[in-house]
Enzyme design. Structure first.
Site, mmCIF file in Angstrom:
data_model
loop_
_atom_site.group_PDB
_atom_site.id
_atom_site.type_symbol
_atom_site.label_atom_id
_atom_site.label_comp_id
_atom_site.label_asym_id
_atom_site.label_seq_id
_atom_site.Cartn_x
_atom_site.Cartn_y
_atom_site.Cartn_z
ATOM 1 C CD GLU A 157 6.941 0.596 -3.395
ATOM 2 O OE1 GLU A 157 6.535 0.901 -4.533
ATOM 3 O OE2 GLU A 157 6.263 0.758 -2.369
ATOM 4 C CE LYS B 223 -5.352 0.604 -2.635
ATOM 5 N NZ LYS B 223 -4.042 0.287 -2.102
#
Ligand code: DER
Length: 234
Positions: free
Chosen positions: A107, A125
């Site tokens: 990533e 989040k």
């Protein structure tokens, strides 16, 4: 709205940034999964074409193949137009913690090669500071003498009351990343003083491959919440 419905809303919003002809970084995790599904659907409907996907994990690669999304890699496409990916934590400066799915290295490589990195999250989040969710800050380490490396990491954050744990898979064996490495999880009890300093210090430890703090990398963060969507730009 369930958390997964919020994830889907954020993901679909991000896919509105996708234009035909783009080279796309395809993220990993349950939020990014919705974005990859949506891209596949638009390709199938002919609303998008000439897309090339650069997957951030074997799991996303398999998902993209099943959707018929044409794939390539960073060797062939060292610059990527847009990446769409989730995160485990987002701080007020759009710094991220990623990697609880174990894909942080690929990533970070893919998202580091992008002109734009759109991060998609549900509102759960959002944190005041990285490490603040009480969940792990993942660090990818080589399997060779991982305890030695884990102790160095623990010592680095000793005044943050750091606890380190080797991530195990569902069979209680050490989790192995797509790159054949282990993940050491750092649990911090208080805010990290300087994120960049901490990042550099972690990366200086010889057994460390990469860590899950994505500092100053997201160009846009799309947050789906009960009261609607907010789009935060760097
Ligand atoms: O592991 C990862 O980096 C994922 O992107 C993670 O950060 C978000 O996963 P989720 O969308 O399943 O919460």
């Amino acid at each position: 709205l369930t958390q997964d419905e919020l994830k889907k809303i954020a993901a679909y919003k991000a896919v509105e940034f996708v234009k035909s002809g783009m080279v796309l970084g395809l993220g990993t995790g349950s939020t990014a999964k919705h974005a990859v599904d949506r891209i596949g659907e638009l390709l199938r409907q002919g609303k998008l074409n000439n897309i090339i996907g650069i997957p951030t994990s074997k799991k996303t690669q398999e998902q993209a193949i099943s959707l018929g999304i044409p794939l390539s890699d960073l060797d062939s496409h060292p610059t990527i137009d847009l990446a769409i990916d989730g995160a485990d934590e987002v701080d007020p400066h759009l710094n991220l913690v990623k990697g609880r799915g174990g894909s942080l290295l690929r990533e970070k490589m893919v998202e580091g090669a992008c002109k734009k990195f759109v991060c998609i999250v549900d509102e759960s989040k959002l944190v005041k500071y990285l490490g603040g969710s009480g969940f792990a800050l993942p660090v990818e380490v080589v399997p060779f003498c991982w305890k030695f490396t884990a102790d160095k990491l623990k010592n680095l954050f000793r005044d943050s009351g750091c606890v380190v744990k080797l991530r195990n898979d569902c069979k209680g064996q050490p989790f192995v990343t797509d790159n054949g490495n282990y993940i050491v999880e750092l649990y911090l009890k208080k805010e990290i003083g300087g994120l960049q300093v901490a990042s550099d210090a972690i990366l200086r430890i010889a057994g460390v491959v990469e860590h899950g703090m994505f500092l100053d990398m997201a160009t846009t963060v799309i947050v789906a919440g009960e009261l609607g969507i907010t789009i935060n730009k760097k």
